[in-house]
Design an enzyme around this catalytic site. Structure first.
Site, mmCIF file in Angstrom:
data_model
loop_
_atom_site.group_PDB
_atom_site.id
_atom_site.type_symbol
_atom_site.label_atom_id
_atom_site.label_comp_id
_atom_site.label_asym_id
_atom_site.label_seq_id
_atom_site.Cartn_x
_atom_site.Cartn_y
_atom_site.Cartn_z
ATOM 1 N N SER A 129 0.843 -1.197 0.000
ATOM 2 C CA SER A 129 0.000 0.000 0.000
ATOM 3 C C SER A 129 0.875 1.242 0.000
ATOM 4 O O SER A 129 1.962 1.242 0.598
ATOM 5 C CB SER A 129 -0.883 0.005 1.245
ATOM 6 O OG SER A 129 -1.500 1.273 1.372
ATOM 7 N N TYR A 143 -0.663 -0.586 9.981
ATOM 8 C CA TYR A 143 -0.878 -0.969 8.578
ATOM 9 C C TYR A 143 0.347 -0.619 7.730
ATOM 10 O O TYR A 143 0.796 -1.417 6.906
ATOM 11 C CB TYR A 143 -2.130 -0.231 8.093
ATOM 12 C CG TYR A 143 -2.585 -0.532 6.696
ATOM 13 C CD1 TYR A 143 -3.147 -1.752 6.368
ATOM 14 C CD2 TYR A 143 -2.477 0.438 5.699
ATOM 15 C CE1 TYR A 143 -3.591 -2.001 5.083
ATOM 16 C CE2 TYR A 143 -2.923 0.199 4.409
ATOM 17 C CZ TYR A 143 -3.481 -1.025 4.108
ATOM 18 O OH TYR A 143 -3.917 -1.269 2.836
ATOM 19 N N LYS A 188 2.609 -3.199 5.684
ATOM 20 C CA LYS A 188 2.669 -3.129 4.220
ATOM 21 C C LYS A 188 4.086 -2.919 3.705
ATOM 22 O O LYS A 188 4.426 -3.404 2.634
ATOM 23 C CB LYS A 188 1.735 -2.019 3.714
ATOM 24 C CG LYS A 188 0.258 -2.369 3.833
ATOM 25 C CD LYS A 188 -0.060 -3.717 3.197
ATOM 26 C CE LYS A 188 -1.498 -3.865 2.771
ATOM 27 N NZ LYS A 188 -1.791 -5.232 2.284
HETATM 28 N N1 LIG Z 1 -8.759 -0.436 -1.251
HETATM 29 C C1 LIG Z 1 -7.619 0.203 -1.462
HETATM 30 O O1 LIG Z 1 -7.562 1.321 -2.035
HETATM 31 C C2 LIG Z 1 -6.330 -0.393 -1.039
HETATM 32 C C3 LIG Z 1 -5.189 0.409 -1.075
HETATM 33 C C4 LIG Z 1 -3.973 -0.139 -0.728
HETATM 34 C C5 LIG Z 1 -3.895 -1.471 -0.369
HETATM 35 N N2 LIG Z 1 -5.040 -2.244 -0.324
HETATM 36 C C6 LIG Z 1 -4.864 -3.657 0.041
HETATM 37 O O2 LIG Z 1 -5.575 -4.475 -0.885
HETATM 38 C C7 LIG Z 1 -6.063 -5.648 -0.220
HETATM 39 C C8 LIG Z 1 -7.566 -5.794 -0.441
HETATM 40 O O3 LIG Z 1 -8.215 -4.665 0.074
HETATM 41 P P1 LIG Z 1 -9.771 -4.361 -0.171
HETATM 42 O O4 LIG Z 1 -9.862 -2.888 -0.288
HETATM 43 O O5 LIG Z 1 -10.302 -5.226 -1.250
HETATM 44 O O6 LIG Z 1 -10.360 -4.793 1.280
HETATM 45 P P2 LIG Z 1 -11.710 -5.556 1.696
HETATM 46 O O7 LIG Z 1 -11.905 -5.261 3.142
HETATM 47 O O8 LIG Z 1 -12.808 -5.218 0.737
HETATM 48 O O9 LIG Z 1 -11.323 -7.082 1.490
HETATM 49 C C9 LIG Z 1 -10.447 -7.746 2.351
HETATM 50 C C10 LIG Z 1 -10.907 -9.179 2.474
HETATM 51 O O10 LIG Z 1 -9.982 -9.889 3.313
HETATM 52 C C11 LIG Z 1 -10.732 -10.801 4.117
HETATM 53 N N3 LIG Z 1 -9.951 -11.161 5.318
HETATM 54 C C12 LIG Z 1 -9.712 -10.393 6.411
HETATM 55 N N4 LIG Z 1 -8.999 -11.088 7.305
HETATM 56 C C13 LIG Z 1 -8.764 -12.306 6.778
HETATM 57 C C14 LIG Z 1 -8.058 -13.463 7.229
HETATM 58 N N5 LIG Z 1 -7.461 -13.492 8.427
HETATM 59 N N6 LIG Z 1 -8.011 -14.553 6.422
HETATM 60 C C15 LIG Z 1 -8.632 -14.532 5.211
HETATM 61 N N7 LIG Z 1 -9.328 -13.484 4.738
HETATM 62 C C16 LIG Z 1 -9.387 -12.375 5.506
HETATM 63 C C17 LIG Z 1 -12.014 -10.041 4.457
HETATM 64 O O11 LIG Z 1 -13.054 -10.917 4.859
HETATM 65 C C18 LIG Z 1 -12.291 -9.313 3.136
HETATM 66 O O12 LIG Z 1 -13.153 -10.045 2.293
HETATM 67 C C19 LIG Z 1 -5.677 -5.483 1.254
HETATM 68 O O13 LIG Z 1 -4.459 -6.150 1.493
HETATM 69 C C20 LIG Z 1 -5.468 -3.992 1.388
HETATM 70 O O14 LIG Z 1 -4.601 -3.678 2.446
HETATM 71 C C21 LIG Z 1 -6.246 -1.720 -0.645
#
Ligand SMILES: NC(=O)c1ccc[n+]([C@@H]2O[C@H](COP(=O)([O-])OP(=O)(O)OC[C@H]3O[C@@H](n4cnc5c(N)ncnc54)[C@H](O)[C@@H]3O)[C@@H](O)[C@H]2O)c1
Length: 307
Positions: A155, A168, A172
């Site tokens: 991230s 976080y 990351k």
């Molecule tokens: N959304 C963004 O703009 C953004 C930006 C930077 C990084 N990210 C990274 O991208 C990834 C996905 O993010 P997102 O926005 O789709 O989030 P989200 O919350 O929509 O999805 C995350 C999923 O992970 C699952 N999860 C949580 N803990 C878990 C565990 N212990 N075992 C298995 N599954 C588990 C949750 O149930 C959820 O479905 C994450 O790693 C996040 O840090 C997202």
């Protein structure tokens, strides 16, 4: 069906594939003819509360609708044995595992001076420990079969910075170090490992507090970045088309792709007689100061509208 990527008939394990970015990635792999293990425990954004299999089942239904094949693993990434069971499930269901996408995540945003050990540990456990457990479990079949690809979601909160995300950001940036180490250690087995910093409007980003008009305007712009816009880069990195691409950090932001630099010395000073604190202040500081990285947030650096 996407052809020419060499992903037809392969097997990808995607953690956190019950929604958001992970679901988009799972669907993109299915379009490429890859069989998918949808790993998700269906928890709240903070990682607490009742687990639910409904999000993962919804992803599976979407994959089956386009003619793809998927199984569900409801094991947590944040436990060593549970992570191993997910990889075992891929082997038992499909006989192989070729790709692991470490995407599962939670958020516990708190300003640093109020962050509890429980906020720290929960986030480190899912993101950093989870990425290690999953990767380590897959390292065994990857080694045995002489190949495999990891894609880990990092991230810009870690790569650049953000308020209230010490847990976080540390996780990351730790994932970047993990990915580089895997790339070095496993290249002898034909294994590649890369990171992607995604941008998406998902439940994760929708938790960002937007109180000022400027913040609200930014949120409106971010809504255009749908989760699935990150998936093509991830699938490319896992494919044969990315041969030789390893140890790198990329980002996807709507229609833009980025390659990030890596930590390298950018200035040096030398003193034949060694350094004293006073000499550092006098001679080294002026040389270094011009090259200091300002303490910016991700939004300061990515300041333009998604295009
Ligand atoms: N959304 C963004 O703009 C953004 C930006 C930077 C990084 N990210 C990274 O991208 C990834 C996905 O993010 P997102 O926005 O789709 O989030 P989200 O919350 O929509 O999805 C995350 C999923 O992970 C699952 N999860 C949580 N803990 C878990 C565990 N212990 N075992 C298995 N599954 C588990 C949750 O149930 C959820 O479905 C994450 O790693 C996040 O840090 C997202």
């Amino acid at each position: 069906m996407t052809v020419g990527l060499g992903l037809e008939g392969k097997v990808a394990v995607i953690t956190g594939a019950g929604g958001g970015i992970g679901r988009g990635i799972a669907l993109e792999f299915a379009k490429a003819g890859t069989r998918v293990v949808i790993n998700d425990i269906g928890v709240s954004l903070g990682g607490s509360g009742e687990r639910s299999s409904a999000p993962a089942e919804e992803t599976r239904a979407m994959i089956e609708e386009i003619g793809g094949q998927a199984v569900i693993s409801s094991e947590s990434v944040s436990e060593w044995h549970a992570a191993r069971r997910t990889i075992e499930m891929a082997m038992d269901s499909f006989g192989q595992v070729d790709v692991v996408v470490n995407n599962a995540g939670i958020l516990r945003d708190v300003i640093f001076h109020k962050m509890d050990p429980s906020d720290w540990e929960a986030v480190i456990n899912v993101h950093l420990n989870g990425s290690f457990y999953m990767s380590r479990a897959a390292a065994e079949p990857f080694r045995a079969q002489g190949g495999g690809a990891f894609v880990h979601m990092t991230s810009t909160s870690g790569l650049i910075g953000n308020f209230g995300q010490a847990n976080y950001s540390a996780a990351k940036l730790g994932i970047v170090g993990l990915s580089k180490s895997i790339a070095l250690d496993m290249s002898r087995f034909g294994v590649r490992s890369n990171c992607v910093a995604p941008f998406a409007w998902s439940r994760m980003t929708s938790s960002i507090p937007a109180t000022t008009p400027e913040e609200q305007a930014r949120v409106e712009r971010m809504k255009r970045m749908t989760p699935e816009t990150n998936a093509p880069l991830v699938v490319f990195l896992a494919s044969a088309a990315a041969e030789g691409v390893t140890g790198q950090v990329f980002a996807a932001r709507l229609n833009e792709l980025f390659l990030f630099n890596a930590m390298r010395p950018i200035r040096s000073v030398q003193s034949g007689g060694g350094w004293t604190p006073a000499l550092i202040a006098e001679r080294a500081l002026p040389a270094f100061r011009a090259a200091f990285t300002p303490p910016e947030r991700s939004g300061d650096v990515f300041s333009w509208d998604p295009i």
